[in-house]
Design a protein around this motif. Structure first.
Motif, PDB file in Angstrom:
ATOM      1  N   ALA A   1       0.832  -1.210   0.000  1.00 19.30           N
ATOM      2  CA  ALA A   1       0.000   0.000   0.000  1.00 19.30           C
ATOM      3  C   ALA A   1       0.865   1.258   0.000  1.00 19.30           C
ATOM      4  N   LEU A   2       1.916   1.254   0.804  1.00 17.67           N
ATOM      5  CA  LEU A   2       2.818   2.407   0.851  1.00 17.67           C
ATOM      6  C   LEU A   2       3.498   2.615  -0.499  1.00 17.67           C
ATOM      7  N   TRP A   3       3.960   1.529  -1.098  1.00 24.13           N
ATOM      8  CA  TRP A   3       4.589   1.626  -2.424  1.00 24.13           C
ATOM      9  C   TRP A   3       3.584   2.185  -3.439  1.00 24.13           C
ATOM     10  N   PHE A   4       2.361   1.677  -3.423  1.00 24.80           N
ATOM     11  CA  PHE A   4       1.340   2.159  -4.349  1.00 24.80           C
ATOM     12  C   PHE A   4       1.090   3.648  -4.149  1.00 24.80           C
ATOM     13  N   GLU A   5       0.920   4.061  -2.884  1.00 23.53           N
ATOM     14  CA  GLU A   5       0.646   5.472  -2.599  1.00 23.53           C
ATOM     15  C   GLU A   5       1.793   6.370  -3.059  1.00 23.53           C
ATOM     16  N   LEU A   6       3.020   5.973  -2.775  1.00 20.59           N
ATOM     17  CA  LEU A   6       4.163   6.812  -3.124  1.00 20.59           C
ATOM     18  C   LEU A   6       4.424   6.830  -4.633  1.00 20.59           C
ATOM     19  N   LYS A   7       4.220   5.700  -5.288  1.00 22.37           N
ATOM     20  CA  LYS A   7       4.518   5.594  -6.712  1.00 22.37           C
ATOM     21  C   LYS A   7       3.358   6.053  -7.593  1.00 22.37           C
ATOM     22  N   TRP A   8       2.126   5.675  -7.225  1.00 24.67           N
ATOM     23  CA  TRP A   8       0.983   5.904  -8.111  1.00 24.67           C
ATOM     24  C   TRP A   8      -0.140   6.723  -7.494  1.00 24.67           C
ATOM     25  N   GLY A   9      -0.359   6.604  -6.210  1.00 25.97           N
ATOM     26  CA  GLY A   9      -1.535   7.182  -5.565  1.00 25.97           C
ATOM     27  C   GLY A   9      -1.641   8.684  -5.642  1.00 25.97           C
ATOM     28  N   ARG A  10      -0.510   9.361  -5.666  1.00 29.08           N
ATOM     29  CA  ARG A  10      -0.539  10.830  -5.694  1.00 29.08           C
ATOM     30  C   ARG A  10      -0.934  11.387  -7.057  1.00 29.08           C
ATOM     31  N   ASP A  11      -0.693  10.634  -8.117  1.00 31.97           N
ATOM     32  CA  ASP A  11      -0.993  11.094  -9.477  1.00 31.97           C
ATOM     33  C   ASP A  11      -2.096  10.267 -10.127  1.00 31.97           C
ATOM     34  N   VAL A  12      -3.022   9.790  -9.321  1.00 33.56           N
ATOM     35  CA  VAL A  12      -4.060   8.903  -9.837  1.00 33.56           C
ATOM     36  C   VAL A  12      -4.870   9.570 -10.954  1.00 33.56           C
ATOM     37  N   ASP A  13      -5.033  10.876 -10.894  1.00 37.47           N
ATOM     38  CA  ASP A  13      -5.786  11.569 -11.943  1.00 37.47           C
ATOM     39  C   ASP A  13      -5.065  11.504 -13.289  1.00 37.47           C
ATOM     40  N   ALA A  14      -3.748  11.439 -13.273  1.00 34.27           N
ATOM     41  CA  ALA A  14      -2.962  11.434 -14.510  1.00 34.27           C
ATOM     42  C   ALA A  14      -3.010  10.089 -15.224  1.00 34.27           C
ATOM     43  N   TRP A  15      -2.971   8.991 -14.495  1.00 37.22           N
ATOM     44  CA  TRP A  15      -2.876   7.683 -15.134  1.00 37.22           C
ATOM     45  C   TRP A  15      -4.153   6.861 -15.034  1.00 37.22           C
ATOM     46  N   GLY A  16      -5.069   7.223 -14.155  1.00 36.26           N
ATOM     47  CA  GLY A  16      -6.200   6.354 -13.856  1.00 36.26           C
ATOM     48  C   GLY A  16      -7.482   6.632 -14.588  1.00 36.26           C
ATOM     49  N   ALA A  17      -7.431   7.311 -15.728  1.00 33.56           N
ATOM     50  CA  ALA A  17      -8.669   7.667 -16.418  1.00 33.56           C
ATOM     51  C   ALA A  17      -9.167   6.571 -17.353  1.00 33.56           C
ATOM     52  N   GLY A  18      -8.270   5.779 -17.894  1.00 36.38           N
ATOM     53  CA  GLY A  18      -8.674   4.782 -18.879  1.00 36.38           C
ATOM     54  C   GLY A  18      -8.881   3.407 -18.292  1.00 36.38           C
ATOM     55  N   PRO A  19      -9.476   2.518 -19.096  1.00 33.80           N
ATOM     56  CA  PRO A  19      -9.700   1.152 -18.613  1.00 33.80           C
ATOM     57  C   PRO A  19      -8.403   0.348 -18.526  1.00 33.80           C
ATOM     58  N   ALA A  20      -7.429   0.633 -19.394  1.00 30.17           N
ATOM     59  CA  ALA A  20      -6.148  -0.078 -19.374  1.00 30.17           C
ATOM     60  C   ALA A  20      -5.168   0.701 -18.497  1.00 30.17           C
ATOM     61  N   LEU A  21      -4.817   0.118 -17.382  1.00 29.99           N
ATOM     62  CA  LEU A  21      -3.941   0.772 -16.428  1.00 29.99           C
ATOM     63  C   LEU A  21      -2.526   0.206 -16.535  1.00 29.99           C
ATOM     64  N   PRO A  22      -1.527   0.921 -16.023  1.00 30.36           N
ATOM     65  CA  PRO A  22      -0.157   0.399 -16.051  1.00 30.36           C
ATOM     66  C   PRO A  22      -0.062  -0.972 -15.384  1.00 30.36           C
ATOM     67  N   ALA A  23       0.813  -1.801 -15.908  1.00 26.44           N
ATOM     68  CA  ALA A  23       0.958  -3.175 -15.407  1.00 26.44           C
ATOM     69  C   ALA A  23       1.313  -3.202 -13.922  1.00 26.44           C
TER      70      ALA A  23
END
Length: 164
Positions: free
Chosen positions: A114-136
């Motif tokens: 969870a910490l890794w996710f938050e630090l790596k991806w969670g802060r910029d969720v608006d930038a990468w999380g809009a589409g159905p295909a998400l980063p691996a």
């Protein structure tokens, strides 16, 4: 002081004895523990399924994650607090069970994930999380979370059955 001596001290404490011997307190705390788990892990599964693309793929991840985040954290706080009280009440019994340490290990690994996710991806969720295909790696984090929390619950449910 060894871990076994420390657990015996907790078990024999006024709080441990009061919790264990109370007709109402132990069941209430155990019930609150399960409610906190249902809220936190249940809602986390919705987020994880969204990260895997299996739940509401048409919605951006932020629309699923942001409204649930306070409930997730509240559920985890309740689960953590009641878990400590349950441990105090039963410390000398469960400290000898390997499954208890597996549970703690799974919780620790889930926390790192969870910490890794938050630090790596969670802060910029608006930038990468809009589409159905998400980063691996986001999908891997979701799958890892599902797996670790499932193992935590299984290990936790084994504790009362293996302590007798």
């Amino acid at each position: 002081m060894s871990l076994i001596e420390f657990s015996q001290t907790l078990y024999d404490s006024e709080l441990g004895t009061a919790l264990r011997e109370s007709v109402y307190m132990f069941p209430i705390i155990e019930g609150l523990h399960l409610i906190g788990l249902a809220v936190s892990v249940g809602l986390l599964f919705f987020v994880d399924f969204r990260l895997l693309g299996l739940f509401l793929p048409q919605l951006p991840v932020a629309q699923v994650l942001h409204p649930l985040r306070p409930w997730l954290l509240g559920g985890f706080i309740l689960t953590f607090a009641t878990g400590i009280l349950l441990f105090v009440a039963t410390a000398s019994k469960i400290i000898t069970l390997p499954v208890f340490f597996y549970k703690l290990g799974f919780i620790a690994l889930a926390g790192v994930n969870a910490l890794w996710f938050e630090l790596k991806w969670g802060r910029d969720v608006d930038a990468w999380g809009a589409g159905p295909a998400l980063p691996a790696t986001v999908r891997v984090a979701g799958f890892t979370s599902l797996t670790l929390w499932s193992l935590t619950i299984i290990a936790g449910r084994l504790i009362p059955y293996l302590s007798y």
